[in-house]
Motif scaffolding. Structure first.
Motif, PDB file in Angstrom:
ATOM      1  N   ALA A   1       0.749  -1.149  -0.016  1.00 45.62           N
ATOM      2  CA  ALA A   1      -0.042   0.003  -0.034  1.00 45.62           C
ATOM      3  C   ALA A   1       0.992   1.373  -0.106  1.00 45.62           C
ATOM      4  CB  ALA A   1      -1.015   0.129   1.140  1.00 45.62           C
ATOM      5  N   ARG A   2       2.130   1.027   0.505  1.00 45.99           N
ATOM      6  CA  ARG A   2       3.273   2.394   0.517  1.00 45.99           C
ATOM      7  C   ARG A   2       2.282   3.540   1.118  1.00 45.99           C
ATOM      8  NH1 ARG A   2       7.795   1.288  -1.697  1.00 45.99           N
ATOM      9  NH2 ARG A   2       8.389   3.422  -1.749  1.00 45.99           N
ATOM     10  N   PRO A   3       1.725   3.479   2.607  1.00 46.62           N
ATOM     11  CA  PRO A   3       1.131   4.526   3.136  1.00 46.62           C
ATOM     12  C   PRO A   3       2.259   5.658   3.253  1.00 46.62           C
ATOM     13  CG  PRO A   3       1.460   3.035   4.725  1.00 46.62           C
ATOM     14  CD  PRO A   3       1.928   2.317   3.283  1.00 46.62           C
ATOM     15  N   ARG A   4       1.762   6.814   3.798  1.00 44.08           N
ATOM     16  CA  ARG A   4       2.486   8.015   4.024  1.00 44.08           C
ATOM     17  C   ARG A   4       2.918   8.084   5.459  1.00 44.08           C
ATOM     18  NH1 ARG A   4      -0.084  13.410   1.821  1.00 44.08           N
ATOM     19  NH2 ARG A   4       2.089  14.113   2.344  1.00 44.08           N
ATOM     20  N   ALA A   5       2.121   7.284   6.387  1.00 43.88           N
ATOM     21  CA  ALA A   5       2.642   7.000   7.794  1.00 43.88           C
ATOM     22  C   ALA A   5       2.039   5.928   8.447  1.00 43.88           C
ATOM     23  CB  ALA A   5       2.431   8.195   8.572  1.00 43.88           C
ATOM     24  N   VAL A   6       2.555   5.252   9.501  1.00 42.50           N
ATOM     25  CA  VAL A   6       1.764   4.145   9.891  1.00 42.50           C
ATOM     26  C   VAL A   6       1.753   4.153  11.340  1.00 42.50           C
ATOM     27  CG1 VAL A   6       2.205   1.863  10.522  1.00 42.50           C
ATOM     28  CG2 VAL A   6       2.862   2.451   8.188  1.00 42.50           C
ATOM     29  N   LEU A   7       0.427   4.047  12.161  1.00 35.56           N
ATOM     30  CA  LEU A   7       0.539   4.025  13.402  1.00 35.56           C
ATOM     31  C   LEU A   7       0.008   2.434  13.877  1.00 35.56           C
ATOM     32  CD1 LEU A   7      -0.156   5.291  16.196  1.00 35.56           C
ATOM     33  CD2 LEU A   7      -2.542   5.649  15.677  1.00 35.56           C
ATOM     34  N   VAL A   8       0.676   1.898  14.788  1.00 42.45           N
ATOM     35  CA  VAL A   8       0.527   0.671  15.435  1.00 42.45           C
ATOM     36  C   VAL A   8      -0.044   0.888  16.700  1.00 42.45           C
ATOM     37  CG1 VAL A   8       1.429  -1.660  16.021  1.00 42.45           C
ATOM     38  CG2 VAL A   8       2.611  -0.283  14.100  1.00 42.45           C
ATOM     39  N   ARG A   9      -1.431   0.283  16.967  1.00 37.52           N
ATOM     40  CA  ARG A   9      -1.774   0.412  18.375  1.00 37.52           C
ATOM     41  C   ARG A   9      -2.751  -0.857  18.746  1.00 37.52           C
ATOM     42  NH1 ARG A   9      -7.273   0.384  17.646  1.00 37.52           N
ATOM     43  NH2 ARG A   9      -7.669   1.553  19.540  1.00 37.52           N
ATOM     44  N   ALA A  10      -3.149  -0.752  19.796  1.00 31.87           N
ATOM     45  CA  ALA A  10      -3.605  -2.026  20.424  1.00 31.87           C
ATOM     46  C   ALA A  10      -4.926  -2.118  20.999  1.00 31.87           C
ATOM     47  CB  ALA A  10      -2.722  -2.950  20.966  1.00 31.87           C
ATOM     48  N   GLU A  11      -5.890  -2.963  20.836  1.00 29.89           N
ATOM     49  CA  GLU A  11      -7.169  -2.766  21.764  1.00 29.89           C
ATOM     50  C   GLU A  11      -7.002  -3.564  23.149  1.00 29.89           C
ATOM     51  OE1 GLU A  11      -9.905  -1.369  21.448  1.00 29.89           O
ATOM     52  OE2 GLU A  11      -9.693  -0.535  19.409  1.00 29.89           O
ATOM     53  N   GLY A  12      -7.757  -3.253  24.182  1.00 29.37           N
ATOM     54  CA  GLY A  12      -7.747  -4.032  25.457  1.00 29.37           C
ATOM     55  C   GLY A  12      -7.031  -3.246  26.335  1.00 29.37           C
ATOM     56  N   LYS A  13      -7.078  -3.894  27.528  1.00 26.88           N
ATOM     57  CA  LYS A  13      -6.487  -3.074  28.808  1.00 26.88           C
ATOM     58  C   LYS A  13      -4.897  -3.345  28.674  1.00 26.88           C
ATOM     59  CE  LYS A  13      -6.283  -3.626  33.695  1.00 26.88           C
ATOM     60  NZ  LYS A  13      -6.696  -4.679  35.143  1.00 26.88           N
ATOM     61  N   VAL A  14      -4.223  -4.029  28.079  1.00 31.96           N
ATOM     62  CA  VAL A  14      -2.671  -4.234  27.916  1.00 31.96           C
ATOM     63  C   VAL A  14      -2.661  -4.260  26.350  1.00 31.96           C
ATOM     64  CG1 VAL A  14      -2.683  -5.516  29.917  1.00 31.96           C
ATOM     65  CG2 VAL A  14      -2.757  -6.702  27.988  1.00 31.96           C
ATOM     66  N   VAL A  15      -1.322  -3.752  25.865  1.00 30.71           N
ATOM     67  CA  VAL A  15      -0.897  -3.710  24.500  1.00 30.71           C
ATOM     68  C   VAL A  15      -0.619  -5.331  24.262  1.00 30.71           C
ATOM     69  CG1 VAL A  15       0.961  -3.180  22.905  1.00 30.71           C
ATOM     70  CG2 VAL A  15       0.172  -1.512  24.453  1.00 30.71           C
ATOM     71  N   SER A  16       0.301  -6.031  25.191  1.00 32.70           N
ATOM     72  CA  SER A  16       0.520  -7.406  25.058  1.00 32.70           C
ATOM     73  C   SER A  16       1.086  -7.899  26.375  1.00 32.70           C
ATOM     74  CB  SER A  16       1.022  -7.800  23.858  1.00 32.70           C
ATOM     75  OG  SER A  16       1.474  -9.049  23.892  1.00 32.70           O
ATOM     76  N   GLY A  17       0.359  -9.059  26.734  1.00 30.35           N
ATOM     77  CA  GLY A  17       1.075  -9.960  28.003  1.00 30.35           C
ATOM     78  C   GLY A  17       2.225 -10.746  27.337  1.00 30.35           C
ATOM     79  N   GLY A  18       2.630 -10.666  26.133  1.00 32.13           N
ATOM     80  CA  GLY A  18       3.654 -11.366  25.627  1.00 32.13           C
ATOM     81  C   GLY A  18       3.433 -12.663  24.798  1.00 32.13           C
ATOM     82  N   VAL A  19       4.204 -13.753  24.936  1.00 27.64           N
ATOM     83  CA  VAL A  19       3.894 -14.909  24.032  1.00 27.64           C
ATOM     84  C   VAL A  19       3.164 -15.816  24.522  1.00 27.64           C
ATOM     85  CG1 VAL A  19       5.177 -16.634  22.720  1.00 27.64           C
ATOM     86  CG2 VAL A  19       6.210 -14.202  22.932  1.00 27.64           C
ATOM     87  N   ASP A  20       2.254 -16.572  23.719  1.00 24.10           N
ATOM     88  CA  ASP A  20       1.732 -17.836  24.218  1.00 24.10           C
ATOM     89  C   ASP A  20       2.697 -18.963  24.202  1.00 24.10           C
ATOM     90  OD1 ASP A  20       0.377 -20.155  24.689  1.00 24.10           O
ATOM     91  OD2 ASP A  20      -1.369 -19.512  23.391  1.00 24.10           O
ATOM     92  N   VAL A  21       3.571 -18.960  25.584  1.00 26.53           N
ATOM     93  CA  VAL A  21       4.542 -20.012  25.309  1.00 26.53           C
ATOM     94  C   VAL A  21       4.112 -21.228  25.203  1.00 26.53           C
ATOM     95  CG1 VAL A  21       6.204 -20.773  27.159  1.00 26.53           C
ATOM     96  CG2 VAL A  21       5.975 -18.268  27.118  1.00 26.53           C
ATOM     97  N   ARG A  22       3.057 -21.602  25.612  1.00 25.51           N
ATOM     98  CA  ARG A  22       2.608 -23.220  25.533  1.00 25.51           C
ATOM     99  C   ARG A  22       2.534 -23.344  24.040  1.00 25.51           C
ATOM    100  NH1 ARG A  22      -0.124 -21.211  29.875  1.00 25.51           N
ATOM    101  NH2 ARG A  22      -0.013 -22.397  32.017  1.00 25.51           N
ATOM    102  N   GLU A  23       1.882 -22.726  23.433  1.00 22.87           N
ATOM    103  CA  GLU A  23       1.584 -22.773  21.800  1.00 22.87           C
ATOM    104  C   GLU A  23       3.325 -22.754  21.044  1.00 22.87           C
ATOM    105  OE1 GLU A  23      -0.492 -20.950  17.955  1.00 22.87           O
ATOM    106  OE2 GLU A  23      -1.597 -21.080  19.722  1.00 22.87           O
ATOM    107  N   ILE A  24       3.782 -21.650  21.175  1.00 26.18           N
ATOM    108  CA  ILE A  24       5.111 -21.100  20.212  1.00 26.18           C
ATOM    109  C   ILE A  24       6.079 -21.975  20.775  1.00 26.18           C
ATOM    110  CG2 ILE A  24       6.433 -19.524  19.516  1.00 26.18           C
ATOM    111  CD1 ILE A  24       3.597 -19.329  18.283  1.00 26.18           C
TER     112      ILE A  24
END
Length: 265
Positions: A46-69
């Motif tokens: 798409a070659r946008p002119r700028a990018v914003l990375v954001r997250a929904e939820g109470k936290v951005v991330s609690g990390g990795v699903d260690v059991r699966e990965i």
């Protein structure tokens, strides 16, 4: 209808908003890995002119699903599979880092492991004072493997990178702003709108000049001062062939500083 863990919305002004939404904790699993990889591919096309990375939820991330990965690889002693997986992560971080437009990561809360590494792959990190960050892979016997360690060292110095990674600690946004890791603190109230407005301001700027800035700085970090000096004349000189520079120069001569508008061409 299944909702993708990562989506990309591109507005008419050229701002691409990447949203992470994989409740309850936005843990990195195979579905999120594939969705993030697809999102980066979409941004490249798409070659946008700028990018914003954001997250929904109470936290951005609690990390990795260690059991699966990671747990299956560890139990099998599968170093070859682990190496291949981490090679994918490094390449994903590199592709995000090399996008030819300003990229902003917005952190409103806890931001662990892969999410912090994605933030570090972006050009700028904005956060609320209550946001916190950590590369906590050492707690399960790993080390960050999306490029976060080296990008943290680039921002804060090798000693602080060692401290953050080896202690597997969680560090507040205010402390990391002092280190030069977080670029700007924003109030919690209205944070999402403020982050979007900040990214939109970058999207409205001189797109080609921003790309040249990123190219020069990338050569500095990857090859040193002389490598940056080598690429600067071509990167900056090529801007004279752009419509944005011609328009901005005419605006400056006719109306003075700060009146120019940019189209990204």
């Amino acid at each position: 209808m299944t909702t993708l863990p990562v989506t990309v919305d591109l507005d008419d002004a050229g701002l691409a908003v990447v949203t992470i939404d994989h409740p309850p904790l936005n843990l990195y699993d195979q579905a999120l890995h594939e969705a993030l990889r697809d999102a980066v591919g979409e941004l490249e096309r798409a070659r946008p002119r700028a990018v914003l990375v954001r997250a929904e939820g109470k936290v951005v991330s609690g990390g990795v699903d260690v059991r699966e990965i990671f747990h299956p690889m560890a139990q099998a002693g599968d170093a070859e599979r682990g190496t291949a997986y981490f090679a994918e992560l490094v390449e994903l971080g590199r592709r995000l880092h090399h996008l030819p437009c300003p990229t902003v990561f917005a952190a409103h809360g806890l931001t662990l492991t892969w999410a912090f590494e994605v933030a570090l792959a972006c050009d700028l990190i904005v956060a609320t004072p209550r946001a916190s960050f950590g590369l906590i892979e050492a707690t399960v016997g790993l080390t960050p493997a999306m490029g976060g360690t080296q990008r943290l060292a680039e921002r804060a110095g090798i000693g602080r990178a060692r401290l953050l990674v080896m202690t597997a600690g969680r560090f507040g946004a205010e402390e990391l702003e002092g280190w030069g890791v977080v670029d700007r603190l924003m109030p919690e109230d209205g944070f999402d709108d403020a982050a979007r407005a900040f990214a939109a301001q970058l999207a409205a700027g001189p797109t080609r000049a921003h790309a040249a800035t990123k190219e020069i700085l990338r050569h500095l970090t990857e090859g040193g001062l002389e490598a940056a000096n080598e690429v600067t004349p071509q990167a900056a000189g090529a801007l004279f062939a752009t419509a944005d520079l011609a328009g901005a120069m005419a605006s400056f001569v006719e109306e003075g500083h700060g009146k120019a508008t940019f189209t990204g061409e």
